[in-house]
Design a protein around this motif. Structure first.
Motif, short mmCIF file in Angstrom:
data_model
loop_
_atom_site.label_atom_id
_atom_site.label_comp_id
_atom_site.label_asym_id
_atom_site.label_seq_id
_atom_site.Cartn_x
_atom_site.Cartn_y
_atom_site.Cartn_z
N GLN A 182 -1.12 15.72 8.73
CA GLN A 182 -1.67 14.23 8.98
C GLN A 182 -0.60 13.53 10.14
O GLN A 182 0.53 13.76 10.10
CB GLN A 182 -1.43 13.34 7.73
N LEU B 160 0.81 5.49 0.44
CA LEU B 160 -0.29 6.71 0.71
C LEU B 160 0.68 7.84 0.60
O LEU B 160 2.12 7.73 1.02
CB LEU B 160 -0.69 6.35 2.10
N THR B 161 0.32 8.87 0.06
CA THR B 161 1.15 10.33 0.30
C THR B 161 0.61 11.14 1.33
O THR B 161 -0.90 11.33 1.48
CB THR B 161 0.95 10.88 -1.24
N LEU B 162 1.10 11.56 1.85
CA LEU B 162 0.86 12.25 3.29
C LEU B 162 1.24 13.58 3.05
O LEU B 162 2.33 14.15 2.64
CB LEU B 162 1.58 11.78 4.50
N ARG C 150 0.68 -1.21 -0.11
CA ARG C 150 -0.07 0.01 -0.09
C ARG C 150 1.06 1.31 -0.16
O ARG C 150 1.80 1.30 0.94
CB ARG C 150 -0.85 0.01 1.08
N THR D 116 -1.02 -0.75 10.58
CA THR D 116 -0.35 0.24 9.63
C THR D 116 0.05 1.32 10.52
O THR D 116 -0.64 1.37 11.67
CB THR D 116 -1.24 0.67 8.65
N THR E 211 -5.90 6.67 8.87
CA THR E 211 -6.78 7.59 8.48
C THR E 211 -8.17 7.45 8.37
O THR E 211 -9.20 8.40 8.46
CB THR E 211 -6.37 8.12 7.07
#
Length: 424
Positions: free
Chosen positions: A312, A306-308, A304, A381, A385
């Motif tokens: 955040q 994800l762009t943070l 997976r 994880t 979110t």
């Protein structure tokens, strides 16, 4: 400055209303007073200097700031040359004889040519240049000596100023590092192809991407008194804490405790492009929140990505239980994170007994969510979110005494202190 500006404007309107002839009819003393009042306008240059200083302080780039300071010095030198040129012309006209420099070089010339010639002469005194105009009388020779002496001091000061040194330092750091690498590669027999690849990578990924400045980089902050330092920490970190449900309600219950966390726990860390923040399988030692820049999280087992971005939160489970990272976090751009070390956080919240029950209750609900049979692999994880953290807060608040009716939240206290600090 308001009263001073009003005085200058009012006097200007009075002189305009009376007219030039009326002022002259009042006598020589009134004429001198008029000149003095008009000269007072020069005092407003002090205000201009303050405004320019505030403008420079708002600039973040050290290169732009240094270039602005150099341009300011150059403008000051040009202004000095203007006054020396006017003085040089005045000295030439003061003697009224056929031997002065104005009689010899400026006969039957326009006013513009006379000024540019005087300015050209003044500039040649400040630089190693020459021109055909030179002193013809003793008074002109003395004036030339004084000007040349002043120019010698000014020019040497400008070339050796700290601003020039700072600019050279900013530009020479990559060259210095390249020289050190070349010496190291030569001494250890590294091939030219590999050395070139290493330097090319560093030039693209390191020298072209500066790190964001953190609080620990500013040495002078350690000289601030604790009260001002605490105020600075509050302005830096409380707005971020308000975005997390747990810390928001913790502040409502215990504002001083949240301020204590800001002062004694929170730290900052900066990263360059592609630099790793943490890696898969390592023990988690801190909770993070993105302050500046973009970061990429890659889950190792489930692939997976994800762009943070700013605001955040990352790796909250670390402050409630023993946790190992389930993925790798790296900087997509140069950026900065706010960190909450686990051990320091546990030590601080344990010392605030009036909110300890709320903290423990929140931790139990957080942990029980992970251990329930209904939970699937999605909880494994570092990026939470989709979890209802507000639900954990509500459950924890239901099990502890609530604040008394009418008690102000820490947001109200923060805004009141902000107003009080501004007045002080």
């Amino acid at each position: 400055w308001f009263l001073f500006d009003v005085l200058v404007v009012v006097l200007d309107w009075v002189f305009l209303w009376l007219g030039a002839n009326a002022v002259l009819r009042l006598g020589k003393s009134s004429n001198r007073l008029t000149r003095v009042v008009r000269t007072m306008r020069l005092l407003r240059s002090v205000k201009l200097h303050r405004l320019l200083t505030q403008l420079v302080e708002a600039v973040k780039s050290e290169t732009l700031k240094t270039m602005f300071n150099i341009c300011s010095l150059a403008f000051a030198i040009l202004l000095f040359n203007h006054y020396f040129a006017c003085g040089w012309y005045m000295v030439g006209n003061s003697e009224h004889n056929s031997h002065s420099w104005t009689t010899r070089y400026l006969e039957d010339t326009t006013m513009l040519y006379q000024y540019t010639t005087s300015l050209h002469w003044s500039l040649t005194q400040f630089t190693p240049a020459a021109m055909e105009v030179h002193a013809q009388t003793l008074l002109e020779r003395l004036y030339s000596i004084v000007t040349l002496f002043f120019a010698m001091i000014t020019f040497s000061t400008f070339t050796g100023t700290a601003h020039m040194t700072a600019l050279r330092k900013l530009q020479s750091e990559p060259n210095r590092q390249q020289k050190i690498l070349q010496d190291y590669f030569r001494d250890h027999g590294v091939s030219a192809d590999l050395a070139h690849r290493i330097w090319s990578y560093l030039k693209v990924h390191h020298f072209n991407h500066h790190k964001e400045v953190t609080r620990s980089d500013i040495d002078v902050l350690k000289y601030l008194p604790p009260s001002i330092m605490s105020r600075l920490n509050a302005e830096l970190y409380l707005p971020t804490f308000k975005t997390h449900p747990f810390f928001l309600h913790y502040g409502i219950l215990n504002y001083s405790g949240l301020r204590h966390i800001c002062d004694a726990v929170v730290a900052e860390d900066s990263f360059t492009k592609d630099e790793e923040v943490f890696e898969y399988g390592k023990p988690a030692e801190r909770m993070l929140v993105i302050n500046i820049g973009d970061f990429v999280y890659v889950h190792k087992e489930f692939d997976r990505l994800l762009t943070l971005s700013e605001g955040q939160w990352v790796c909250e489970p670390a402050i409630w239980m023993k946790w190992h990272h389930y993925g790798t976090l790296s900087a997509q751009t140069s950026g900065q994170v706010m960190t909450i070390p686990v051990q320091k956080f546990a030590s601080i919240v344990s010392n605030h007994y009036k909110t300890l029950a709320f903290v423990c209750s929140y931790a139990r609900h957080f942990r029980s969510h992970l251990l329930t049979e209904d939970s699937d692999w999605c909880w494994q994880t570092d990026i939470w979110t989709d979890v209802d953290l507000q639900g954990f807060v509500d459950a924890a608040m239901a099990s502890v005494p609530t604040p008394r009716a009418g008690r102000r939240s820490y947001i109200d206290e923060y805004e009141e202190e902000d107003d009080r600090f501004a007045k002080e």
